[in-house]
Design an enzyme around this catalytic site. Structure first.
Site, PDB file in Angstrom:
ATOM      1  N   ASN A 230      45.170 -74.637  16.581  1.00 14.51           N
ATOM      2  CA  ASN A 230      45.979 -73.689  15.813  1.00 14.51           C
ATOM      3  C   ASN A 230      46.607 -74.404  14.617  1.00 14.51           C
ATOM      4  OD1 ASN A 230      47.923 -71.986  14.794  1.00 14.51           O
ATOM      5  ND2 ASN A 230      48.548 -71.173  16.780  1.00 14.51           N
ATOM      6  N   PHE A 231      45.895 -74.335  13.478  1.00 15.56           N
ATOM      7  CA  PHE A 231      46.397 -74.882  12.213  1.00 15.56           C
ATOM      8  C   PHE A 231      46.902 -73.731  11.341  1.00 15.56           C
ATOM      9  CE2 PHE A 231      42.776 -78.187  12.683  1.00 15.56           C
ATOM     10  CZ  PHE A 231      43.591 -79.061  13.394  1.00 15.56           C
ATOM     11  N   CYS A 233      49.447 -70.792  12.563  1.00 18.69           N
ATOM     12  CA  CYS A 233      50.552 -69.870  12.870  1.00 18.69           C
ATOM     13  C   CYS A 233      51.589 -69.935  11.744  1.00 18.69           C
ATOM     14  CB  CYS A 233      51.203 -70.235  14.200  1.00 18.69           C
ATOM     15  SG  CYS A 233      52.619 -69.162  14.560  1.00 18.69           S
ATOM     16  N   THR A 298      47.264 -64.775  10.891  1.00 13.45           N
ATOM     17  CA  THR A 298      47.989 -63.718  10.188  1.00 13.45           C
ATOM     18  C   THR A 298      48.440 -64.145   8.782  1.00 13.45           C
ATOM     19  OG1 THR A 298      49.951 -64.466  11.339  1.00 13.45           O
ATOM     20  CG2 THR A 298      48.800 -62.582  12.285  1.00 13.45           C
ATOM     21  N   CYS A 447      40.423 -34.243  -7.588  1.00 12.05           N
ATOM     22  CA  CYS A 447      39.545 -35.098  -8.398  1.00 12.05           C
ATOM     23  C   CYS A 447      39.933 -34.990  -9.873  1.00 12.05           C
ATOM     24  CB  CYS A 447      38.084 -34.717  -8.193  1.00 12.05           C
ATOM     25  SG  CYS A 447      37.730 -32.985  -8.502  1.00 12.05           S
ATOM     26  N   CYS A 451      41.160 -38.062 -12.092  1.00 14.40           N
ATOM     27  CA  CYS A 451      40.346 -38.440 -13.247  1.00 14.40           C
ATOM     28  C   CYS A 451      41.171 -38.357 -14.532  1.00 14.40           C
ATOM     29  CB  CYS A 451      39.114 -37.555 -13.341  1.00 14.40           C
ATOM     30  SG  CYS A 451      37.972 -38.118 -14.619  1.00 14.40           S
ATOM     31  N   CYS A 473      32.320 -39.584 -18.496  1.00 12.96           N
ATOM     32  CA  CYS A 473      32.358 -40.241 -17.176  1.00 12.96           C
ATOM     33  C   CYS A 473      31.864 -41.688 -17.301  1.00 12.96           C
ATOM     34  CB  CYS A 473      31.481 -39.470 -16.190  1.00 12.96           C
ATOM     35  SG  CYS A 473      31.418 -40.249 -14.564  1.00 12.96           S
ATOM     36  N   CYS A 483      38.489 -37.372  -3.068  1.00 12.21           N
ATOM     37  CA  CYS A 483      38.131 -36.035  -2.551  1.00 12.21           C
ATOM     38  C   CYS A 483      38.416 -35.912  -1.050  1.00 12.21           C
ATOM     39  CB  CYS A 483      36.652 -35.758  -2.820  1.00 12.21           C
ATOM     40  SG  CYS A 483      36.148 -34.162  -2.138  1.00 12.21           S
TER      41      CYS A 483
HETATM   42  C1  LIG Z   1      51.913 -60.733  18.292  1.00 12.26           C
HETATM   43  C2  LIG Z   1      50.910 -61.753  17.850  1.00 12.26           C
HETATM   44  C3  LIG Z   1      50.943 -63.037  18.381  1.00 12.26           C
HETATM   45  C4  LIG Z   1      50.021 -63.990  17.960  1.00 12.26           C
HETATM   46  N1  LIG Z   1      50.051 -65.245  18.500  1.00 12.26           N
HETATM   47  C5  LIG Z   1      49.115 -66.160  18.131  1.00 12.26           C
HETATM   48  C6  LIG Z   1      49.054 -67.434  18.750  1.00 12.26           C
HETATM   49  O1  LIG Z   1      49.831 -67.767  19.636  1.00 12.26           O
HETATM   50  N2  LIG Z   1      48.097 -68.308  18.322  1.00 12.26           N
HETATM   51  C7  LIG Z   1      47.183 -67.982  17.355  1.00 12.26           C
HETATM   52  O2  LIG Z   1      46.321 -68.798  17.020  1.00 12.26           O
HETATM   53  N3  LIG Z   1      47.205 -66.765  16.770  1.00 12.26           N
HETATM   54  C8  LIG Z   1      48.132 -65.850  17.139  1.00 12.26           C
HETATM   55  N4  LIG Z   1      48.115 -64.595  16.582  1.00 12.26           N
HETATM   56  C9  LIG Z   1      47.088 -64.259  15.572  1.00 12.26           C
HETATM   57  C10 LIG Z   1      45.876 -63.539  16.178  1.00 12.26           C
HETATM   58  O3  LIG Z   1      45.223 -64.334  17.126  1.00 12.26           O
HETATM   59  C11 LIG Z   1      44.875 -63.133  15.088  1.00 12.26           C
HETATM   60  O4  LIG Z   1      44.436 -64.289  14.434  1.00 12.26           O
HETATM   61  C12 LIG Z   1      45.455 -62.184  14.042  1.00 12.26           C
HETATM   62  O5  LIG Z   1      46.392 -61.329  14.624  1.00 12.26           O
HETATM   63  C13 LIG Z   1      44.386 -61.362  13.338  1.00 12.26           C
HETATM   64  O6  LIG Z   1      43.650 -60.554  14.235  1.00 12.26           O
HETATM   65  P1  LIG Z   1      44.018 -59.015  14.569  1.00 12.26           P
HETATM   66  O7  LIG Z   1      44.131 -58.283  13.282  1.00 12.26           O
HETATM   67  O8  LIG Z   1      42.920 -58.560  15.474  1.00 12.26           O
HETATM   68  O9  LIG Z   1      45.329 -59.044  15.295  1.00 12.26           O
HETATM   69  C14 LIG Z   1      49.049 -63.646  16.992  1.00 12.26           C
HETATM   70  C15 LIG Z   1      49.019 -62.337  16.468  1.00 12.26           C
HETATM   71  C16 LIG Z   1      49.931 -61.402  16.884  1.00 12.26           C
HETATM   72  C17 LIG Z   1      49.854 -60.015  16.322  1.00 12.26           C
END
Ligand SMILES: Cc1cc2nc3c(=O)[nH]c(=O)nc-3n(C[C@H](O)[C@H](O)[C@H](O)COP(=O)(O)O)c2cc1C
Length: 502
Positions: A230-231, A233, A298, A447, A451, A473, A483
């Site tokens: 996990n690089f 969060c 995220t 539309c 437009c 157009c 539409c």
């Molecule tokens: C509530 C929540 C907790 C998450 N916790 C982690 C986590 O602990 N480790 C991680 O790598 N990603 C975590 N994620 C990210 C998800 O694994 C995923 O990469 C991201 O949400 C995009 O996918 P999705 O749109 O299907 O949710 C978390 C996402 C959410 C919404």
């Protein structure tokens, strides 16, 4: 050819997709709730083919509609009749007998289908993974394991919703697993013992090289099939963790190398989308020995600033924080990063585990076509539950069979050739006109408005019907997108810009 979506979510917009749905419990012949889920999740051919042979809905007085929690506002009888009368006769093939074509792998380790829970709350206990595996998920990326003292804030989620209340984008400020490393290792052992064929992806986050190394080793020793680093969060309390690492390629390389030193199982680097391009971090992960890339985590975001308190959401005792955005809204951004990695020749051969906004098998297919060899999902599961796996698998399997594709592996990256990172490759000399189907037009004039005010004043409104002025157009197709009745399609007529005539 292929699913024409005779009906859509719009036709069942008030359906609550209930738990233990009352409509099904009173139905004398079938399971309308299951069919409604099929419509919602873009799987209507399979939904129609699974209905009982004889259409008794046509003669039924629809106790399902009376039992509905939204008091008869969902036209269940009509929808079942459409499935029977319109969708089923058009279905090109029967439901395939097997799902062999969904079999794939992560770096050579078998997956019964491409779908895994992604690391998050949805895969954070033994019981949750057990239920997900029983439901049909091929594996789970367990909630990120660490030695940090995790205390979550409350509330910790917020969302931007669509008109029917379903989540479009989801913000969280959650951190990592709050179970001890030992507790999580015990869970891995039990999961591997009881579910030897399911894929256990262990997400880890270390504080330093030694910890990346020791956590990776522990996960392998306790039954993980692969490790995800996990690089990415964006919600860490301390600096220098999570997406702070993913933004610095040297750190990605160093910590990947540390994890690789202690493991023989495949290692995936989970990268952050909070960068301009993902290739520098992905190439660094490869140099460090990573076998694959997982993306996206995220996206840093602010949502819901209150007009009264001026605090954004979620507000925790009058304060909020930038947090990670996920869900269907981020899918286009995720796809762009997946394509970038998929097209990077230096990364050829690396597995890509794709995620970000996937809800339906069609969403998943888009990731596969852009290069993903496996699929991970969180937000859709948080919203709809583990049950979405049924339509993910059935829909993708039906599509593959219908297209005569023997294995999902055959189409990984099949759409990459058409994508360019820049727009300079596009032909710019011709205009493709929109075509108006006046039988479908309801005369709303949306539309015309768009437009006029957002386009090139090329549509006249004559007796409540649109009329295109081909001399104005430019073929932008804003009208077609706007539409509400789908009455505007891409026309066949193209003109050369220098020689405009209609
Ligand atoms: C509530 C929540 C907790 C998450 N916790 C982690 C986590 O602990 N480790 C991680 O790598 N990603 C975590 N994620 C990210 C998800 O694994 C995923 O990469 C991201 O949400 C995009 O996918 P999705 O749109 O299907 O949710 C978390 C996402 C959410 C919404």
């Amino acid at each position: 050819m292929l699913i024409k979506n005779v009906i859509s979510r719009l036709d069942m917009i008030t359906c609550a997709l209930c738990n233990d749905a009352p409509c099904s419990s009173v139905c004398p012949s079938g399971d309308p709730a299951k069919a409604l889920l099929g419509i919602w999740f873009d799987d209507q051919d399979v939904a129609a083919l699974k209905l009982p042979d004889k259409n008794i809905c046509a003669q039924c007085d629809a106790p399902c509609e009376k039992a509905c929690v939204n008091s008869g506002s969902v036209p269940i009888k009509h929808l079942m009749n459409v499935l029977y009368e319109k969708v089923r006769p058009e279905a090109e093939i029967p439901i395939p007998d097997d799902i062999e074509r969904l079999k794939c792998d992560i770096c050579g380790v078998s997956l019964e289908n491409p779908f895994l829970l992604s690391s998050s709350v949805v895969a954070s206990t033994y019981d949750m993974c057990e239920r997900a595996f029983d439901a049909g998920w091929a594996g789970a990326c367990f909630k990120t394991i660490c030695s940090l003292d995790i205390h979550e804030a409350s509330p910790r989620f917020s969302a931007i919703k669509g008109d029917n209340g379903s989540i479009i984008g989801f913000k969280n400020i959650e951190q990592l697993s709050d179970h001890s490393v030992a507790e999580n290792m015990e869970i891995f052992r039990r999961l591997k013992k009881n579910y030897p064929t399911k894929f256990i992806l262990a997400s880890i986050m270390g504080k330093d090289e030694a910890e990346w190394e020791s956590l990776a080793r522990l996960c392998e020793e306790n039954g993980a099939d692969s490790v995800e680093l996990n690089f990415s969060c964006p919600n860490m309390q301390e600096d220098g963790l999570g997406s702070d690492i993913g933004q610095v390629p040297e750190l990605v390389e160093r910590f990947t190398r540390a994890a690789k030193r202690s493991t023989t199982i495949p290692v995936l680097a989970k990268l952050t989308p909070n960068v301009a391009t993902m290739s520098p971090a992905a190439e660094a992960a490869l140099r460090g020995g990573a076998d694959g890339i997982a993306a996206i985590n995220t996206i840093k975001s602010i949502v819901g600033v209150s007009p009264y308190t001026y605090v954004s959401a979620p507000a925790v005792k009058g304060k909020s924080a930038v947090g990670g955005y996920s869900g269907n809204a981020v899918k286009p951004i995720a796809l762009r990063f997946i394509a970038e990695i998929g097209q990077n020749a230096k990364l050829k051969g690396m597995h890509i585990s794709g995620m970000g906004g996937i809800e339906t098998w069609r969403d998943a297919l888009e990731f596969i076509l852009m290069g993903a060899g496996s699929i991970q999902i969180t937000t859709a599961v948080m919203q709809y539950g583990y049950r979405i796996i049924d339509d993910l698998k059935a829909g993708l399997n039906y599509y593959l069979a219908q297209m005569g594709i023997k294995s999902v592996k055959d189409i990984i990256g099949a759409g990459l050739d058409s994508v360019s990172d820049t727009t300079d490759v596009l032909e710019r000399d011709t205009v493709l006109f929109p075509a108006f189907d006046l039988d479908k037009c309801n005369g709303c004039g949306r539309c015309v408005i768009s437009c006029n005010d957002g386009g090139h004043q090329a549509i006249k409104f004559d007796d409540r019907r649109p009329k295109l002025d081909g001399s104005k157009c430019v073929g932008c197709h804003l009208c077609r997108i706007i539409c509400p009745t789908g009455a505007i399609a891409a026309g066949k007529k193209r003109v050369n810009l220098k020689n405009r005539e209609i």
